[in-house]
Design a protein around this motif. Structure first.
Motif, PDB file in Angstrom:
ATOM      1  N   ARG A   1       2.007  -4.433   8.266  1.00  0.00           N
ATOM      2  CA  ARG A   1       1.909  -3.050   8.719  1.00  0.00           C
ATOM      3  C   ARG A   1       2.379  -2.086   7.633  1.00  0.00           C
ATOM      4  NH1 ARG A   1       4.283  -3.475  14.945  1.00  0.00           N
ATOM      5  NH2 ARG A   1       3.035  -5.290  15.566  1.00  0.00           N
ATOM      6  N   PRO A   2       1.896  -0.849   7.661  1.00  0.00           N
ATOM      7  CA  PRO A   2       2.338   0.135   6.672  1.00  0.00           C
ATOM      8  C   PRO A   2       3.773   0.556   6.936  1.00  0.00           C
ATOM      9  CG  PRO A   2       0.885   1.159   8.283  1.00  0.00           C
ATOM     10  CD  PRO A   2       0.860  -0.309   8.571  1.00  0.00           C
ATOM     11  N   LEU A   3       4.494   0.853   5.857  1.00  0.00           N
ATOM     12  CA  LEU A   3       5.905   1.228   5.937  1.00  0.00           C
ATOM     13  C   LEU A   3       6.122   2.550   5.206  1.00  0.00           C
ATOM     14  CD1 LEU A   3       8.918   0.590   6.516  1.00  0.00           C
ATOM     15  CD2 LEU A   3       8.941  -0.707   4.361  1.00  0.00           C
ATOM     16  N   ALA A   4       6.896   3.433   5.815  1.00  0.00           N
ATOM     17  CA  ALA A   4       7.297   4.682   5.160  1.00  0.00           C
ATOM     18  C   ALA A   4       8.765   4.944   5.464  1.00  0.00           C
ATOM     19  CB  ALA A   4       6.439   5.850   5.626  1.00  0.00           C
ATOM     20  N   GLU A   5       9.495   5.390   4.452  1.00  0.00           N
ATOM     21  CA  GLU A   5      10.904   5.725   4.619  1.00  0.00           C
ATOM     22  C   GLU A   5      11.189   7.072   3.959  1.00  0.00           C
ATOM     23  OE1 GLU A   5      13.778   3.005   4.969  1.00  0.00           O
ATOM     24  OE2 GLU A   5      12.517   1.220   5.179  1.00  0.00           O
ATOM     25  N   PHE A   6      12.086   7.836   4.597  1.00  0.00           N
ATOM     26  CA  PHE A   6      12.419   9.181   4.131  1.00  0.00           C
ATOM     27  C   PHE A   6      13.859   9.234   3.633  1.00  0.00           C
ATOM     28  CE2 PHE A   6      14.249  13.417   5.166  1.00  0.00           C
ATOM     29  CZ  PHE A   6      13.519  14.172   4.256  1.00  0.00           C
ATOM     30  N   TRP A   7      14.057   9.801   2.429  1.00  0.00           N
ATOM     31  CA  TRP A   7      15.391  10.003   1.863  1.00  0.00           C
ATOM     32  C   TRP A   7      15.844  11.422   2.188  1.00  0.00           C
ATOM     33  CZ3 TRP A   7      19.538   7.790  -0.209  1.00  0.00           C
ATOM     34  CH2 TRP A   7      20.398   8.547  -1.008  1.00  0.00           C
ATOM     35  N   ASN A   8      16.970  11.557   2.888  1.00  0.00           N
ATOM     36  CA  ASN A   8      17.428  12.874   3.332  1.00  0.00           C
ATOM     37  C   ASN A   8      18.577  13.433   2.490  1.00  0.00           C
ATOM     38  OD1 ASN A   8      19.669  11.406   4.101  1.00  0.00           O
ATOM     39  ND2 ASN A   8      19.460  11.819   6.297  1.00  0.00           N
TER      40      ASN A   8
ATOM     41  N   GLY B   1      -7.196  -2.308  15.138  1.00  0.00           N
ATOM     42  CA  GLY B   1      -7.882  -3.579  14.927  1.00  0.00           C
ATOM     43  C   GLY B   1      -7.603  -4.238  13.593  1.00  0.00           C
ATOM     44  N   ALA B   2      -6.748  -3.636  12.774  1.00  0.00           N
ATOM     45  CA  ALA B   2      -6.469  -4.204  11.455  1.00  0.00           C
ATOM     46  C   ALA B   2      -5.426  -5.310  11.549  1.00  0.00           C
ATOM     47  CB  ALA B   2      -5.982  -3.127  10.507  1.00  0.00           C
ATOM     48  N   THR B   3      -5.632  -6.366  10.792  1.00  0.00           N
ATOM     49  CA  THR B   3      -4.656  -7.447  10.703  1.00  0.00           C
ATOM     50  C   THR B   3      -3.656  -7.190   9.586  1.00  0.00           C
ATOM     51  OG1 THR B   3      -6.137  -8.682   9.244  1.00  0.00           O
ATOM     52  CG2 THR B   3      -6.281  -9.139  11.605  1.00  0.00           C
ATOM     53  N   ALA B   4      -3.992  -6.285   8.695  1.00  0.00           N
ATOM     54  CA  ALA B   4      -3.092  -5.931   7.595  1.00  0.00           C
ATOM     55  C   ALA B   4      -3.365  -4.504   7.164  1.00  0.00           C
ATOM     56  CB  ALA B   4      -3.282  -6.875   6.418  1.00  0.00           C
ATOM     57  N   SER B   5      -2.325  -3.713   7.056  1.00  0.00           N
ATOM     58  CA  SER B   5      -2.423  -2.343   6.537  1.00  0.00           C
ATOM     59  C   SER B   5      -1.222  -2.111   5.632  1.00  0.00           C
ATOM     60  CB  SER B   5      -2.413  -1.320   7.672  1.00  0.00           C
ATOM     61  OG  SER B   5      -3.475  -1.517   8.577  1.00  0.00           O
ATOM     62  N   GLN B   6      -1.460  -1.561   4.455  1.00  0.00           N
ATOM     63  CA  GLN B   6      -0.359  -1.295   3.538  1.00  0.00           C
ATOM     64  C   GLN B   6      -0.630  -0.020   2.737  1.00  0.00           C
ATOM     65  OE1 GLN B   6      -1.204  -5.096   2.940  1.00  0.00           O
ATOM     66  NE2 GLN B   6      -3.251  -4.300   2.652  1.00  0.00           N
ATOM     67  N   LEU B   7       0.462   0.609   2.289  1.00  0.00           N
ATOM     68  CA  LEU B   7       0.367   1.832   1.495  1.00  0.00           C
ATOM     69  C   LEU B   7       0.924   1.548   0.108  1.00  0.00           C
ATOM     70  CD1 LEU B   7       1.594   4.349   4.215  1.00  0.00           C
ATOM     71  CD2 LEU B   7      -0.764   4.035   3.422  1.00  0.00           C
ATOM     72  N   PHE B   8       0.136   1.884  -0.919  1.00  0.00           N
ATOM     73  CA  PHE B   8       0.514   1.572  -2.295  1.00  0.00           C
ATOM     74  C   PHE B   8       0.916   2.791  -3.110  1.00  0.00           C
ATOM     75  CE2 PHE B   8      -2.547  -1.958  -1.340  1.00  0.00           C
ATOM     76  CZ  PHE B   8      -1.599  -2.969  -1.305  1.00  0.00           C
ATOM     77  N   GLY B   9       0.566   3.985  -2.656  1.00  0.00           N
ATOM     78  CA  GLY B   9       0.879   5.175  -3.421  1.00  0.00           C
ATOM     79  C   GLY B   9       1.184   6.349  -2.523  1.00  0.00           C
ATOM     80  N   VAL B  10       2.043   7.265  -2.992  1.00  0.00           N
ATOM     81  CA  VAL B  10       2.364   8.467  -2.227  1.00  0.00           C
ATOM     82  C   VAL B  10       2.625   9.612  -3.195  1.00  0.00           C
ATOM     83  CG1 VAL B  10       4.855   7.969  -2.114  1.00  0.00           C
ATOM     84  CG2 VAL B  10       3.792   9.427  -0.380  1.00  0.00           C
ATOM     85  N   SER B  11       2.225  10.813  -2.800  1.00  0.00           N
ATOM     86  CA  SER B  11       2.476  12.014  -3.585  1.00  0.00           C
ATOM     87  C   SER B  11       2.818  13.145  -2.625  1.00  0.00           C
ATOM     88  CB  SER B  11       1.241  12.381  -4.419  1.00  0.00           C
ATOM     89  OG  SER B  11       1.476  13.547  -5.184  1.00  0.00           O
ATOM     90  N   CYS B  12       3.932  13.843  -2.897  1.00  0.00           N
ATOM     91  CA  CYS B  12       4.419  14.908  -2.013  1.00  0.00           C
ATOM     92  C   CYS B  12       4.504  16.227  -2.768  1.00  0.00           C
ATOM     93  CB  CYS B  12       5.802  14.556  -1.468  1.00  0.00           C
ATOM     94  SG  CYS B  12       5.858  13.045  -0.468  1.00  0.00           S
ATOM     95  N   LEU B  13       3.875  17.256  -2.221  1.00  0.00           N
ATOM     96  CA  LEU B  13       4.018  18.601  -2.765  1.00  0.00           C
ATOM     97  C   LEU B  13       5.283  19.261  -2.243  1.00  0.00           C
ATOM     98  CD1 LEU B  13       0.343  19.902  -2.526  1.00  0.00           C
ATOM     99  CD2 LEU B  13       1.550  19.078  -4.550  1.00  0.00           C
TER     100      LEU B  13
END
Length: 244
Positions: A175-182, A196-208
């Motif tokens: 499953r995709p994972l996201a964590e926030f630094w406060n 319906g996905a058996t695998a989902s992942q996030l490889f990149g992130v960009s924040c304005l």
């Protein structure tokens, strides 16, 4: 590679330092001045026979941090950080993590960098305060063994605001994972997966900003079809923006 303006970029990696059979390589950094590239050789530990820089972040043209790893033929290994001060690269001492690997770093200011990665026990991060690096724990989702989670990318629009993304395994599903630094600790965020996905992942992130992030990755369905995945953070919740 990171660019601060059209006339200033830096790219990092590694270069062979001896005969190919020697398996010896050292860190390398190339800087772009608008017309040509100039190559530097950032330092590595004296005992290293293999060392590389895998990612770099710059808060300005005189403040960059490059992260990587080193090893030698006797089995010793560790994390590597080199700092650009505008005229030269200098090695920094990272807090040691046995078997740890840092995958990404983001530096919103010269005295603020956040690096994320994983080791055999789970997730971890290192935080640069302007004078030293320290380890900060990263929680894993409930019911997940730490070794089944990873963070692949981080983006920090401010010292007290970062988003890190990756993946974790729960049961037989990735499953995709996201964590926030406060500003003081990491917090797990709920991230929707593709239906319906058996695998989902996030490889990149960009924040304005703290309320505007884009993350990219992929998803696999039960029919073995792979699709690109885009997710959006609006400051309140993550949502699937598109799957291609």
């Amino acid at each position: 590679v990171k660019c601060r303006n059209p006339r200033w970029c830096v790219a990092v990696g590694a270069i062979i330092a001896g005969p190919p059979a020697s398996n010896s390589y050292v860190p390398v950094a190339d800087r772009w001045n608008g017309s040509t590239w100039r190559q530097d050789k950032p330092p590595a530990p004296a005992s290293a026979s293999q060392s590389e820089l895998t990612t770099v972040a710059c808060s300005g043209t005189t403040a960059c941090t490059a992260i990587g790893e080193w090893g030698n033929n006797k089995g010793a290994a560790g994390l590597l950080a080199d700092r650009w001060n505008g005229s030269s690269w200098k090695i920094q001492r990272l807090a040691p993590v046995a078997g740890g690997l840092l995958n990404a770093v983001s530096c919103p200011a010269a005295d603020a960098c956040r690096a994320v990665g994983s080791d055999g026990n789970g997730l971890f991060s290192e935080v640069w305060s302007g004078s030293s690096w320290k380890i900060v724990a990263v929680p894993a989702p409930t019911g997940t063994k730490g070794s089944n989670a990873a963070l692949w990318s981080v983006s920090c629009p401010a010292a007290d605001s970062c988003e890190a993304v990756g993946q974790y395994r729960k049961g037989s599903t990735i499953r995709p994972l996201a964590e926030f630094w406060n500003g003081s600790r990491w917090l797990i965020q709920a991230v929707p997966a593709v239906g319906g996905a058996t695998a989902s992942q996030l490889f990149g992130v960009s924040c304005l900003s703290a309320t505007d992030c884009e993350a990219s990755g992929n998803a696999h369905t039960t029919t073995s079809t792979e699709v690109g995945l885009l997710e959006k953070w609006n400051g309140i919740a993550w949502s699937v923006q598109d799957k291609v």
